[in-house]
Design a protein around this motif. Structure first.
Motif, PDB file in Angstrom:
ATOM      1  N   LYS A   1     -54.084 -31.131  86.786  1.00 20.64           N
ATOM      2  CA  LYS A   1     -53.272 -31.105  85.652  1.00 20.64           C
ATOM      3  C   LYS A   1     -54.190 -31.648  84.426  1.00 20.64           C
ATOM      4  CE  LYS A   1     -49.514 -33.103  84.548  1.00 20.64           C
ATOM      5  NZ  LYS A   1     -48.094 -33.289  84.707  1.00 20.64           N
ATOM      6  N   SER A   2     -54.608 -31.118  83.283  1.00 20.56           N
ATOM      7  CA  SER A   2     -55.480 -31.670  82.291  1.00 20.56           C
ATOM      8  C   SER A   2     -54.516 -32.746  81.355  1.00 20.56           C
ATOM      9  CB  SER A   2     -56.132 -30.852  81.521  1.00 20.56           C
ATOM     10  OG  SER A   2     -56.854 -31.591  80.589  1.00 20.56           O
ATOM     11  N   ASN A   3     -54.543 -33.895  81.318  1.00 19.91           N
ATOM     12  CA  ASN A   3     -53.752 -34.979  80.680  1.00 19.91           C
ATOM     13  C   ASN A   3     -54.367 -35.044  79.320  1.00 19.91           C
ATOM     14  OD1 ASN A   3     -51.144 -35.550  82.353  1.00 19.91           O
ATOM     15  ND2 ASN A   3     -52.853 -36.033  83.735  1.00 19.91           N
ATOM     16  N   ILE A   4     -53.823 -34.508  78.222  1.00 17.66           N
ATOM     17  CA  ILE A   4     -54.283 -34.889  76.807  1.00 17.66           C
ATOM     18  C   ILE A   4     -53.395 -36.099  76.292  1.00 17.66           C
ATOM     19  CG2 ILE A   4     -54.937 -34.181  74.615  1.00 17.66           C
ATOM     20  CD1 ILE A   4     -55.175 -31.353  76.255  1.00 17.66           C
TER      21      ILE A   4
ATOM     22  N   ASN B   1     -53.566 -34.184  68.340  1.00 20.16           N
ATOM     23  CA  ASN B   1     -54.536 -34.337  67.006  1.00 20.16           C
ATOM     24  C   ASN B   1     -54.725 -35.904  66.484  1.00 20.16           C
ATOM     25  OD1 ASN B   1     -52.034 -35.102  65.156  1.00 20.16           O
ATOM     26  ND2 ASN B   1     -51.485 -33.182  65.612  1.00 20.16           N
ATOM     27  N   PRO B   2     -55.556 -36.254  65.795  1.00 19.57           N
ATOM     28  CA  PRO B   2     -56.065 -37.683  65.224  1.00 19.57           C
ATOM     29  C   PRO B   2     -54.692 -38.321  64.658  1.00 19.57           C
ATOM     30  CG  PRO B   2     -57.584 -36.326  64.774  1.00 19.57           C
ATOM     31  CD  PRO B   2     -56.682 -35.152  65.064  1.00 19.57           C
ATOM     32  N   ALA B   3     -53.873 -37.598  63.977  1.00 14.25           N
ATOM     33  CA  ALA B   3     -52.810 -38.212  63.170  1.00 14.25           C
ATOM     34  C   ALA B   3     -51.500 -38.873  64.391  1.00 14.25           C
ATOM     35  CB  ALA B   3     -51.994 -37.102  62.472  1.00 14.25           C
ATOM     36  N   LEU B   4     -51.954 -38.416  65.417  1.00 15.22           N
ATOM     37  CA  LEU B   4     -50.961 -39.096  66.368  1.00 15.22           C
ATOM     38  C   LEU B   4     -51.216 -40.613  66.725  1.00 15.22           C
ATOM     39  CD1 LEU B   4     -49.958 -36.018  68.420  1.00 15.22           C
ATOM     40  CD2 LEU B   4     -48.614 -36.906  67.029  1.00 15.22           C
ATOM     41  N   MET B   5     -52.414 -40.788  66.503  1.00 17.92           N
ATOM     42  CA  MET B   5     -53.061 -42.110  66.900  1.00 17.92           C
ATOM     43  C   MET B   5     -52.315 -43.226  66.304  1.00 17.92           C
ATOM     44  SD  MET B   5     -56.009 -42.693  69.058  1.00 17.92           S
ATOM     45  CE  MET B   5     -56.909 -43.730  68.254  1.00 17.92           C
ATOM     46  N   PRO B   6     -51.700 -44.235  66.895  1.00 16.83           N
ATOM     47  CA  PRO B   6     -51.038 -45.271  66.245  1.00 16.83           C
ATOM     48  C   PRO B   6     -51.740 -46.221  65.373  1.00 16.83           C
ATOM     49  CG  PRO B   6     -51.510 -45.729  68.772  1.00 16.83           C
ATOM     50  CD  PRO B   6     -52.083 -44.379  68.663  1.00 16.83           C
ATOM     51  N   LYS B   7     -51.129 -46.769  64.153  1.00 19.34           N
ATOM     52  CA  LYS B   7     -52.076 -47.511  63.434  1.00 19.34           C
ATOM     53  C   LYS B   7     -51.539 -48.916  63.666  1.00 19.34           C
ATOM     54  CE  LYS B   7     -53.386 -43.647  61.067  1.00 19.34           C
ATOM     55  NZ  LYS B   7     -52.939 -42.593  62.142  1.00 19.34           N
ATOM     56  N   GLU B   8     -52.225 -49.601  64.628  1.00 22.42           N
ATOM     57  CA  GLU B   8     -51.704 -50.878  64.886  1.00 22.42           C
ATOM     58  C   GLU B   8     -52.716 -51.838  64.488  1.00 22.42           C
ATOM     59  OE1 GLU B   8     -49.048 -52.081  66.348  1.00 22.42           O
ATOM     60  OE2 GLU B   8     -48.104 -50.011  66.436  1.00 22.42           O
TER      61      GLU B   8
ATOM     62  N   THR C   1     -51.150 -44.131  76.995  1.00 18.04           N
ATOM     63  CA  THR C   1     -52.477 -44.015  76.882  1.00 18.04           C
ATOM     64  C   THR C   1     -52.953 -45.425  76.649  1.00 18.04           C
ATOM     65  OG1 THR C   1     -52.233 -41.754  75.822  1.00 18.04           O
ATOM     66  CG2 THR C   1     -54.105 -43.250  75.185  1.00 18.04           C
ATOM     67  N   VAL C   2     -54.132 -45.769  77.162  1.00 18.98           N
ATOM     68  CA  VAL C   2     -54.767 -46.960  76.710  1.00 18.98           C
ATOM     69  C   VAL C   2     -55.770 -46.581  75.762  1.00 18.98           C
ATOM     70  CG1 VAL C   2     -56.127 -48.867  78.058  1.00 18.98           C
ATOM     71  CG2 VAL C   2     -54.365 -47.604  79.245  1.00 18.98           C
ATOM     72  N   ILE C   3     -55.997 -47.617  74.732  1.00 19.71           N
ATOM     73  CA  ILE C   3     -56.876 -47.224  73.646  1.00 19.71           C
ATOM     74  C   ILE C   3     -57.670 -48.405  73.656  1.00 19.71           C
ATOM     75  CG2 ILE C   3     -57.280 -47.062  71.091  1.00 19.71           C
ATOM     76  CD1 ILE C   3     -54.269 -45.922  71.058  1.00 19.71           C
ATOM     77  N   MET C   4     -59.194 -48.047  73.924  1.00 24.14           N
ATOM     78  CA  MET C   4     -60.166 -49.186  74.347  1.00 24.14           C
ATOM     79  C   MET C   4     -61.252 -49.401  73.095  1.00 24.14           C
ATOM     80  SD  MET C   4     -60.705 -48.451  78.393  1.00 24.14           S
ATOM     81  CE  MET C   4     -59.363 -47.849  79.469  1.00 24.14           C
ATOM     82  N   PRO C   5     -61.692 -50.116  72.898  1.00 22.34           N
ATOM     83  CA  PRO C   5     -62.967 -50.104  72.090  1.00 22.34           C
ATOM     84  C   PRO C   5     -64.306 -49.810  72.780  1.00 22.34           C
ATOM     85  CG  PRO C   5     -62.253 -52.519  72.369  1.00 22.34           C
ATOM     86  CD  PRO C   5     -61.436 -51.553  73.084  1.00 22.34           C
TER      87      PRO C   5
ATOM     88  N   ALA D   1     -62.483 -47.055  68.522  1.00 25.87           N
ATOM     89  CA  ALA D   1     -61.177 -47.180  69.325  1.00 25.87           C
ATOM     90  C   ALA D   1     -61.117 -45.685  70.075  1.00 25.87           C
ATOM     91  CB  ALA D   1     -60.174 -47.197  68.424  1.00 25.87           C
ATOM     92  N   THR D   2     -61.055 -45.551  71.633  1.00 29.47           N
ATOM     93  CA  THR D   2     -61.215 -44.497  72.183  1.00 29.47           C
ATOM     94  C   THR D   2     -60.049 -44.433  73.288  1.00 29.47           C
ATOM     95  OG1 THR D   2     -63.538 -44.718  72.133  1.00 29.47           O
ATOM     96  CG2 THR D   2     -62.566 -43.015  73.794  1.00 29.47           C
ATOM     97  N   PRO D   3     -59.242 -43.234  73.123  1.00 39.22           N
ATOM     98  CA  PRO D   3     -58.002 -43.180  73.821  1.00 39.22           C
ATOM     99  C   PRO D   3     -58.411 -42.556  75.257  1.00 39.22           C
ATOM    100  CG  PRO D   3     -57.887 -41.443  72.394  1.00 39.22           C
ATOM    101  CD  PRO D   3     -59.249 -42.186  72.005  1.00 39.22           C
ATOM    102  N   PHE D   4     -57.842 -43.259  76.329  1.00 34.79           N
ATOM    103  CA  PHE D   4     -57.888 -42.647  77.877  1.00 34.79           C
ATOM    104  C   PHE D   4     -56.678 -42.528  78.220  1.00 34.79           C
ATOM    105  CE2 PHE D   4     -61.942 -44.748  77.201  1.00 34.79           C
ATOM    106  CZ  PHE D   4     -62.818 -43.789  77.733  1.00 34.79           C
TER     107      PHE D   4
END
Length: 703
Positions: A405-408, A412-419, A435-439, A444-447
């Motif tokens: 199963k492909s987990n996305i 879209n970029p609008a869903l990225m949190p603005k923390e 999701t883990v967002i790493m630099p 900032a790249t989501p995995f």
């Protein structure tokens, strides 16, 4: 007392006079009841001058058509009779013939009666509900009587034509089966037997709803006239009778005079094959069965139970009856020597002084070992075929297994949190989207959490290191994962390591490494939650949706209290109650958890009593798995403990101490009480489901 009887008699006679003109009364003329009470009642009736009419035949005709519940009981009775004949009597006769034993008919009949006490011959039925309709009748050597009222004599068995008549009654409903085992029958005898089977088939076709009994008899006689008129005078005067709670219903006999019509649901054991075959020293001849005065061999008599439906009749006692099945063929010494020369290793049944037996057991039916070998060959052929197809078509397991199963993380970029953490290039865990967002290189790249294989944290000197390993082609995915990726040609990151200082910089409230420590902890939590959910979804895969349980609001439902369920619903075992409803069982725990098991989903229901056990168990093996306690189960048990599971070894008391004796007595009473409660529950459930759900009891000696 006589005065009060007289007053009651007068009231009854007044009621009779007031009913339907009060002139004729129905009686059962053949039934005679002894005693002063009946004598005084009959005297009272005689004085009044009522016209008495025998209603035995009318009541018998009304009762002849059986309801579904009665038919199920008769089917069960027929099954038990077939089992006893096939697995006990026939095997015993073959042993006697093979070993050339001298056994009396009466002794063999007694052994058949004892066989019904053994559970292995009863097809799972309760032994207390099984009894013989009449003592088994075993005859051979020329002395034959075709009535069911005769008893087996004390003569030794003669190895010619051996007849056995037996009828077993289950819960008051009768069944009957008669077979003749023929030892080395001549061809003429085999031809007569085959013709009689043909007559029986014709009779089966004629036995339909609405057909007159005399017409059935007539159709059989017409076939005899057409094909073998010389046998016409030898056929019996009746070809069978109706059966139920009464073994033989005298008013419903299949003969040339009976005008009664067959009805759907009538059960009758036909006796079309009851002819005698006589041996005069040179040839076999058919003899009419006029009684015991004829010294001949009794022919292939086989009354079999038939169930009359809208179409032709159906056989209930499915015991094979062709010549090859009832014939016991012996090899003479010359043939035996020839066979030994051909293959000395082939010693099937042990050579006796008499001969080796060839029966259906060795000629027509495979042994369990041969069946197993044949099945193994089939499986091997299937595997070879699959391997050949896979190699020729180049279809590996990759195509058979379903893609991972492909987990996305974000569509879209609008869903990225603005923390602020993300802007400050810190590791941030989005619990909502798992999701883990790493630099990575300042971006900032989501995995998604599903891409992370494992994480580890270590402290070396002044720095803390956080290492994150990802799933990628070439790395093992763990158990049951399968190394499959939606896009294996893409570029993969195998691992990322982050480093942060353990030293507090001036002006900062916390050490930089605190962010890595928090990230490590939260990633572990999210990963655990994700894996638990995935495991639950995997358990639910392939679960067949069950019908809804129909609750019976009646308080008199069959119910068992204070039971435990296995497997447990929660970590700790809990008591509850098991209740039978319209279409299934419901177990309700004291905490309020509910487990529903539908009758149509139960493959096997087993009741294990507490004889020599510390628990009493109801076990259900299901056709399709059900979910409870977040896992799927195909086997569910409900049990309760009997007596003390543990024994206190610290008690130094005398073995005949009153407390111990009292405790043992209490335990015995408890066992009896529990067994009775469970048996009552089972009987009520079987009655509720109209015998569709039947509980089996395991054989202790096989355990």
């Amino acid at each position: 007392q006589n005065e009060s009887n007289k007053a009651n008699f007068e009231k009854m006679i007044e009621a009779l006079k007031a009913s339907k003109g009060g002139k004729r009364i129905g009686v059962f003329s053949k039934d005679k009841f002894p005693g002063d009470f009946m004598k005084s009642w009959n005297d009272c009736l005689s004085k009044e001058g009522f016209e008495k009419v025998d209603i035995s035949a009318v009541v018998a005709y009304t009762m002849a058509a059986k309801e579904d519940g009665e038919l199920n009981l008769m089917r069960k009775a027929a099954t038990i009779t077939s089992e006893v004949f096939t697995k006990f009597f026939k095997e015993r006769v073959m042993e006697i013939v093979d070993a050339d034993e001298k056994v009396r008919h009466s002794k063999l009949a007694e052994s058949v009666e004892k066989a019904i006490e053994e559970k292995k011959y009863l097809a799972g039925a309760d032994p207390s509900a099984v009894e013989m309709c009449y003592p088994p009748i075993i005859q051979s050597g020329g002395n034959y009587n075709l009535k069911f009222s005769v008893v087996s004599d004390k003569n030794h068995m003669h190895f010619g034509a051996i007849t056995c008549a037996m009828g077993i009654r289950y819960k008051s409903y009768c069944s009957n089966l008669v077979r003749t085992l023929m030892v080395d029958p001549p061809q003429e005898m085999q031809d007569h037997y085959s013709f009689l089977l043909q007559l029986q088939e014709e009779m089966l076709k004629e036995m339909r709803h609405g057909t007159k009994l005399c017409d059935v008899y007539g159709a059989v006689m017409d076939l005899v006239k057409k094909q073998k008129p010389e046998l016409l005078s030898k056929i019996t005067k009746n070809l069978g009778f109706a059966m139920g709670i009464e073994f033989r219903e005298g008013s419903l006999v299949i003969n040339g005079k009976n005008q009664q019509r067959l009805k759907k649901g009538v059960v009758a054991p036909p006796g079309v094959e009851r002819d005698l075959l006589r041996w005069d020293g040179t040839s076999w001849g058919v003899v009419a069965p006029r009684g015991p005065s004829h010294h001949g061999q009794r022919g292939p008599s086989s009354p079999i139970l038939f169930l009359l439906q809208e179409g032709p009749a159906t056989v209930l006692t499915a015991v094979k009856k062709k010549v090859k099945n009832v014939g016991i063929f012996l090899k003479n010494e010359d043939e035996e020597e020839e066979e030994e020369e051909k293959d000395e290793a082939e010693d099937l049944l042990g050579r006796s002084s008499r001969a080796a037996l060839l029966t259906e057991r060795t000629r027509n039916e495979l042994t369990a070992e041969e069946k197993r070998r044949a099945h193994q060959k089939e499986l091997a052929a299937q595997l070879n075929e699959e391997a050949r197809r896979r190699l020729t078509e180049q279809k590996g397991e990759q195509q058979i297994q379903k893609a991972r199963k492909s987990n996305i993380s974000y569509k879209n970029p609008a869903l990225m949190p603005k923390e602020p953490h993300i802007r400050e290039m810190k590791i941030y865990i989005d619990k909502k989207y798992e999701t883990v967002i790493m630099p990575v290189f300042g971006i900032a790249t989501p995995f998604h959490i599903a891409t992370i294989k494992n994480i580890s944290m270590s402290v070396e000197g002044d720095y803390t290191y956080l290492r994150i390993n990802f799933y990628c082609p070439g790395s093992a995915l763990g158990r049951n994962e399968g190394n499959i990726f939606p896009n294996p040609e893409a570029t993969f990151v195998k691992e990322i390591t982050y480093r942060a200082s353990n030293m507090k910089t001036p002006g900062e409230q916390t050490v930089p490494a605190l962010n890595l420590q928090n990230a490590f902890r939260i990633i572990k939590e999210v990963q655990k939650r994700y894996k638990t959910r995935e495991a639950e979804e995997k358990e639910k895969e392939g679960i067949v949706k069950q019908d809804s349980l129909v609750i019976n609001l009646n308080r008199s439902n069959p119910k068992l209290k204070d039971l435990y369920i296995r497997p447990n619903i929660a970590q700790k075992r809990m008591q509850g109650s098991l209740e039978a409803h319209v279409n299934g069982f419901r177990f309700t725990s004291v905490r309020g958890d509910k487990v529903d098991i539908l009758y149509n989903n139960i493959k096997h229901a087993v009741f294990q009593p507490c004889d020599g056990e510390m628990i009493i168990v109801l076990h259900f093996h299901l056709k399709n798995a059900i979910m409870f306690g977040k896992k799927r189960h195909t086997d569910v048990q409900f049990y309760t403990e009997v007596g003390e599971i543990t024994t206190d070894l610290g008690k130094h008391q005398h073995m005949h101490d009153r407390d111990d004796l009292y405790a043992e007595q209490m335990e015995r009473e408890m066992r009896h009480k529990l067994k009775t409660a469970f048996k009552n529950f089972i009987e009520k459930v079987e009655a509720l489901t109209k015998e569709e759900l039947e509980f089996e009891v395991p054989f202790r000696e096989l355990g």
